[in-house]
Design a protein around this motif. Structure first.
Motif, PDB file in Angstrom:
ATOM      1  N   VAL A  40      31.815  88.773  29.497  1.00 24.27           N
ATOM      2  CA  VAL A  40      32.626  89.632  28.630  1.00 24.27           C
ATOM      3  C   VAL A  40      33.607  90.408  29.504  1.00 24.27           C
ATOM      4  CG1 VAL A  40      32.621  91.417  26.871  1.00 24.27           C
ATOM      5  CG2 VAL A  40      30.694  89.824  27.026  1.00 24.27           C
ATOM      6  N   LEU A  41      34.878  90.073  29.376  1.00 24.93           N
ATOM      7  CA  LEU A  41      35.916  90.732  30.159  1.00 24.93           C
ATOM      8  C   LEU A  41      36.274  92.048  29.485  1.00 24.93           C
ATOM      9  CD1 LEU A  41      37.657  90.015  32.706  1.00 24.93           C
ATOM     10  CD2 LEU A  41      39.443  89.329  31.107  1.00 24.93           C
ATOM     11  N   ALA A  42      36.053  93.160  30.205  1.00 25.52           N
ATOM     12  CA  ALA A  42      36.363  94.485  29.667  1.00 25.52           C
ATOM     13  C   ALA A  42      37.783  94.861  30.071  1.00 25.52           C
ATOM     14  CB  ALA A  42      35.365  95.509  30.187  1.00 25.52           C
ATOM     15  N   VAL A  43      38.682  94.887  29.095  1.00 23.17           N
ATOM     16  CA  VAL A  43      40.109  95.086  29.359  1.00 23.17           C
ATOM     17  C   VAL A  43      40.493  96.535  29.070  1.00 23.17           C
ATOM     18  CG1 VAL A  43      42.430  94.292  28.832  1.00 23.17           C
ATOM     19  CG2 VAL A  43      40.514  92.684  28.729  1.00 23.17           C
ATOM     20  N   LEU A  54      47.500  88.140  29.028  1.00 23.94           N
ATOM     21  CA  LEU A  54      46.962  88.226  30.390  1.00 23.94           C
ATOM     22  C   LEU A  54      45.454  87.999  30.384  1.00 23.94           C
ATOM     23  CD1 LEU A  54      47.871  91.001  32.957  1.00 23.94           C
ATOM     24  CD2 LEU A  54      45.534  90.220  32.689  1.00 23.94           C
ATOM     25  N   ALA A  55      44.739  88.679  29.475  1.00 26.85           N
ATOM     26  CA  ALA A  55      43.282  88.553  29.416  1.00 26.85           C
ATOM     27  C   ALA A  55      42.864  87.122  29.075  1.00 26.85           C
ATOM     28  CB  ALA A  55      42.711  89.528  28.397  1.00 26.85           C
ATOM     29  N   GLU A  56      43.582  86.499  28.152  1.00 23.19           N
ATOM     30  CA  GLU A  56      43.261  85.116  27.775  1.00 23.19           C
ATOM     31  C   GLU A  56      43.482  84.158  28.941  1.00 23.19           C
ATOM     32  OE1 GLU A  56      45.659  84.490  24.332  1.00 23.19           O
ATOM     33  OE2 GLU A  56      44.178  85.357  22.950  1.00 23.19           O
ATOM     34  N   GLU A  57      44.504  84.415  29.738  1.00 22.78           N
ATOM     35  CA  GLU A  57      44.746  83.580  30.910  1.00 22.78           C
ATOM     36  C   GLU A  57      43.636  83.748  31.932  1.00 22.78           C
ATOM     37  OE1 GLU A  57      46.515  80.845  33.434  1.00 22.78           O
ATOM     38  OE2 GLU A  57      46.868  81.262  31.317  1.00 22.78           O
ATOM     39  N   VAL A  58      43.162  84.972  32.115  1.00 21.18           N
ATOM     40  CA  VAL A  58      42.077  85.228  33.067  1.00 21.18           C
ATOM     41  C   VAL A  58      40.804  84.483  32.647  1.00 21.18           C
ATOM     42  CG1 VAL A  58      40.530  86.997  34.014  1.00 21.18           C
ATOM     43  CG2 VAL A  58      42.991  87.420  33.889  1.00 21.18           C
ATOM     44  N   VAL A  59      40.423  84.578  31.374  1.00 21.49           N
ATOM     45  CA  VAL A  59      39.202  83.891  30.933  1.00 21.49           C
ATOM     46  C   VAL A  59      39.400  82.375  30.934  1.00 21.49           C
ATOM     47  CG1 VAL A  59      38.364  85.854  29.602  1.00 21.49           C
ATOM     48  CG2 VAL A  59      39.738  84.124  28.465  1.00 21.49           C
ATOM     49  N   SER A  60      40.630  81.913  30.715  1.00 20.88           N
ATOM     50  CA  SER A  60      40.903  80.477  30.782  1.00 20.88           C
ATOM     51  C   SER A  60      40.669  79.955  32.198  1.00 20.88           C
ATOM     52  CB  SER A  60      42.347  80.192  30.343  1.00 20.88           C
ATOM     53  OG  SER A  60      42.673  78.825  30.492  1.00 20.88           O
ATOM     54  N   ILE A  61      41.090  80.721  33.188  1.00 19.12           N
ATOM     55  CA  ILE A  61      40.850  80.340  34.585  1.00 19.12           C
ATOM     56  C   ILE A  61      39.353  80.306  34.873  1.00 19.12           C
ATOM     57  CG2 ILE A  61      41.132  81.092  36.992  1.00 19.12           C
ATOM     58  CD1 ILE A  61      43.862  82.314  36.043  1.00 19.12           C
ATOM     59  N   ALA A  62      38.628  81.315  34.383  1.00 23.66           N
ATOM     60  CA  ALA A  62      37.183  81.360  34.594  1.00 23.66           C
ATOM     61  C   ALA A  62      36.500  80.153  33.946  1.00 23.66           C
ATOM     62  CB  ALA A  62      36.614  82.661  34.042  1.00 23.66           C
ATOM     63  N   ARG A  63      36.907  79.802  32.728  1.00 24.32           N
ATOM     64  CA  ARG A  63      36.304  78.650  32.044  1.00 24.32           C
ATOM     65  C   ARG A  63      36.584  77.346  32.791  1.00 24.32           C
ATOM     66  NH1 ARG A  63      38.688  80.886  26.973  1.00 24.32           N
ATOM     67  NH2 ARG A  63      37.070  82.096  25.906  1.00 24.32           N
ATOM     68  N   PRO A  67      32.596  74.976  33.692  1.00 22.53           N
ATOM     69  CA  PRO A  67      32.519  74.352  32.365  1.00 22.53           C
ATOM     70  C   PRO A  67      31.308  74.866  31.581  1.00 22.53           C
ATOM     71  CG  PRO A  67      33.007  72.717  34.050  1.00 22.53           C
ATOM     72  CD  PRO A  67      32.696  73.987  34.785  1.00 22.53           C
ATOM     73  N   GLY A  68      31.517  75.041  30.301  1.00 27.74           N
ATOM     74  CA  GLY A  68      30.446  75.522  29.438  1.00 27.74           C
ATOM     75  C   GLY A  68      30.323  77.025  29.379  1.00 27.74           C
ATOM     76  N   LEU A  69      31.177  77.724  30.119  1.00 27.11           N
ATOM     77  CA  LEU A  69      31.127  79.185  30.138  1.00 27.11           C
ATOM     78  C   LEU A  69      31.557  79.764  28.789  1.00 27.11           C
ATOM     79  CD1 LEU A  69      30.937  81.923  31.726  1.00 27.11           C
ATOM     80  CD2 LEU A  69      33.365  81.610  32.254  1.00 27.11           C
ATOM     81  N   ASP A  70      30.750  80.672  28.273  1.00 25.91           N
ATOM     82  CA  ASP A  70      31.118  81.426  27.078  1.00 25.91           C
ATOM     83  C   ASP A  70      31.786  82.712  27.554  1.00 25.91           C
ATOM     84  OD1 ASP A  70      31.350  82.490  24.556  1.00 25.91           O
ATOM     85  OD2 ASP A  70      29.236  83.083  24.388  1.00 25.91           O
ATOM     86  N   ALA A  71      33.100  82.793  27.417  1.00 25.06           N
ATOM     87  CA  ALA A  71      33.860  83.942  27.907  1.00 25.06           C
ATOM     88  C   ALA A  71      34.523  84.648  26.732  1.00 25.06           C
ATOM     89  CB  ALA A  71      34.909  83.499  28.920  1.00 25.06           C
ATOM     90  N   LEU A  72      34.307  85.957  26.661  1.00 22.19           N
ATOM     91  CA  LEU A  72      34.825  86.772  25.566  1.00 22.19           C
ATOM     92  C   LEU A  72      35.667  87.913  26.121  1.00 22.19           C
ATOM     93  CD1 LEU A  72      31.430  87.062  23.630  1.00 22.19           C
ATOM     94  CD2 LEU A  72      33.245  85.373  23.244  1.00 22.19           C
ATOM     95  N   ILE A  73      36.481  88.513  25.254  1.00 19.32           N
ATOM     96  CA  ILE A  73      37.356  89.613  25.659  1.00 19.32           C
ATOM     97  C   ILE A  73      37.077  90.820  24.771  1.00 19.32           C
ATOM     98  CG2 ILE A  73      39.742  90.393  25.910  1.00 19.32           C
ATOM     99  CD1 ILE A  73      40.521  87.390  26.174  1.00 19.32           C
ATOM    100  N   GLY A  74      36.780  91.951  25.412  1.00 18.23           N
ATOM    101  CA  GLY A  74      36.597  93.196  24.684  1.00 18.23           C
ATOM    102  C   GLY A  74      37.544  94.254  25.226  1.00 18.23           C
ATOM    103  N   LEU A 276      49.390  92.491  39.824  1.00 20.90           N
ATOM    104  CA  LEU A 276      48.696  91.233  40.113  1.00 20.90           C
ATOM    105  C   LEU A 276      48.666  90.308  38.907  1.00 20.90           C
ATOM    106  CD1 LEU A 276      45.722  92.734  42.137  1.00 20.90           C
ATOM    107  CD2 LEU A 276      47.750  91.583  43.046  1.00 20.90           C
ATOM    108  N   GLY A 277      48.502  90.870  37.698  1.00 22.93           N
ATOM    109  CA  GLY A 277      48.538  90.065  36.486  1.00 22.93           C
ATOM    110  C   GLY A 277      47.471  88.987  36.461  1.00 22.93           C
ATOM    111  N   ALA A 278      47.825  87.827  35.906  1.00 22.58           N
ATOM    112  CA  ALA A 278      46.870  86.736  35.755  1.00 22.58           C
ATOM    113  C   ALA A 278      46.934  85.764  36.917  1.00 22.58           C
ATOM    114  CB  ALA A 278      47.125  86.005  34.445  1.00 22.58           C
ATOM    115  N   TYR A 279      47.135  86.287  38.128  1.00 17.54           N
ATOM    116  CA  TYR A 279      47.091  85.416  39.307  1.00 17.54           C
ATOM    117  C   TYR A 279      45.734  84.708  39.316  1.00 17.54           C
ATOM    118  CZ  TYR A 279      47.557  83.933  44.165  1.00 17.54           C
ATOM    119  OH  TYR A 279      47.647  83.174  45.302  1.00 17.54           O
ATOM    120  N   PRO A 280      45.682  83.410  39.676  1.00 20.23           N
ATOM    121  CA  PRO A 280      44.418  82.658  39.590  1.00 20.23           C
ATOM    122  C   PRO A 280      43.220  83.327  40.249  1.00 20.23           C
ATOM    123  CG  PRO A 280      46.234  81.163  40.037  1.00 20.23           C
ATOM    124  CD  PRO A 280      46.820  82.541  40.070  1.00 20.23           C
TER     125      PRO A 280
END
Length: 307
Positions: A40-43, A54-63, A67-74, A276-280
């Motif tokens: 759960v990414l706390a933004v 930005l948050a969606e890009e960060v969790v997309s990189i994590a996924r 693979p199979g990671l359940d990533a959410l944004i709060g 820094l933004g959504a740098y990989p």
């Protein structure tokens, strides 16, 4: 036409590649364990379209790394309509886990009753900010959900790499010191701007030393949220011989108003790089916090030299 014994004569047979022996063999790809808690990414900061992207890009990189990671944004300051709060995201994750368990039982599937944390909360912060971390911790407590809160992303060599890239994108640093070319606007002194008071300045200073080693120029950390800190560091750098300064925000982005960075650059009378933004590296570091909390082997994410 194939037969029961294999392909028809003349057709190539694709055999599985044997696993390479020894320590140089490729590691097996890592996947999220079945039933693992959500990342759960706390933004922090005021949510908006740019923050969500930005948050969606960060969790997309994590996924993509796991693979199979359940990533959410709060969102720390969400509204539970367009931008779900951290508290509601955790509560929803808990409800979903219970529902999956009950559905499996109803279908006659033997499953273990879920236990352990529902989520691992990773603050989207480069450095410590006690005020924001208190908000995040309170939201986790208010959710009444078993969740683990990790530390912030830095200091880390990958953040020094990200700062280097942002400076080079702005024409304020050479992309690669090993190559024989110059950048006319390259800075000979860097102000590393953080938020979170003195603790944040000290933590930024560690990453600053790594950045100084990459650029071969002095780097000093200063606080955006302490009056006079930016100008004092700018004066110190100039008095030690640096004449062409640059400001590098040691920030992901959402945690502070962009106008404060612009004001700080004017105060120091120097240009500024982007946050820094959504740098990989940000997504990789968020995932590393998650995997460390769960005690599973993290993906290999060593920082490579900037080319």
């Amino acid at each position: 036409m194939s037969s029961s014994t294999g392909p028809a004569s003349g057709l190539p047979v694709r055999m599985p590649r044997p696993r390479q022996p020894g320590r140089h063999r490729r590691p097996e790809p890592l996947a999220a364990p079945e039933g693992a808690p959500a990342l759960v990414l706390a933004v922090p900061g005021t949510p908006g379209a740019a923050t969500r992207s930005l948050a969606e890009e960060v969790v997309s990189i994590a996924r993509s790394e796991l693979p199979g990671l359940d990533a959410l944004i709060g969102y720390v300051d969400g509204d539970d309509e367009e931008f779900p709060t951290l508290r509601s995201v955790l509560a929803h994750a808990a409800d979903q886990r219970t529902a999956r368990y009950e559905q499996a039982l109803a279908a006659g599937v033997e499953v273990k009753e879920p236990d352990g944390p529902v989520g691992v909360v990773v603050p989207l912060l480069a450095g410590p900010d006690s005020a924001l971390l208190r908000q995040i911790r309170q939201a986790v407590m208010d959710s009444r959900v078993a969740a683990e809160l990790t530390d912030v992303l830095g200091p880390h060599p990958l953040l020094a790499e990200a700062l280097h890239v942002r400076l080079s994108e702005a024409g304020l640093a050479r992309a690669d010191r090993a190559r024989l070319f110059t950048v006319a606007t390259a800075a000979d002194g860097i102000i590393l701007a953080s938020v979170g008071g003195e603790e944040a300045v000290q933590a930024a200073g560690i990453t600053g030393m790594l950045l100084a080693a990459r650029l071969a120029v002095p780097v000093m950390a200063a606080a955006l949220d302490q009056e006079g800190s930016i100008s004092a560091v700018a004066d110190q750098l100039r008095s030690s011989g640096s004449q062409q300064l640059a400001l590098a925000p040691y920030l992901i982005g959402p945690e502070i108003d962009a106008e404060l960075v612009e004001a700080a650059a004017k105060e120091a009378d120097c240009p500024a790089a982007e946050a820094l933004g959504a740098y990989p590296a940000i997504g990789k570091l968020a995932l590393a916090k998650y995997t460390t909390a769960l005690g599973i082997a993290p993906p290999q994410s060593q920082g490579a030299p900037v080319r």
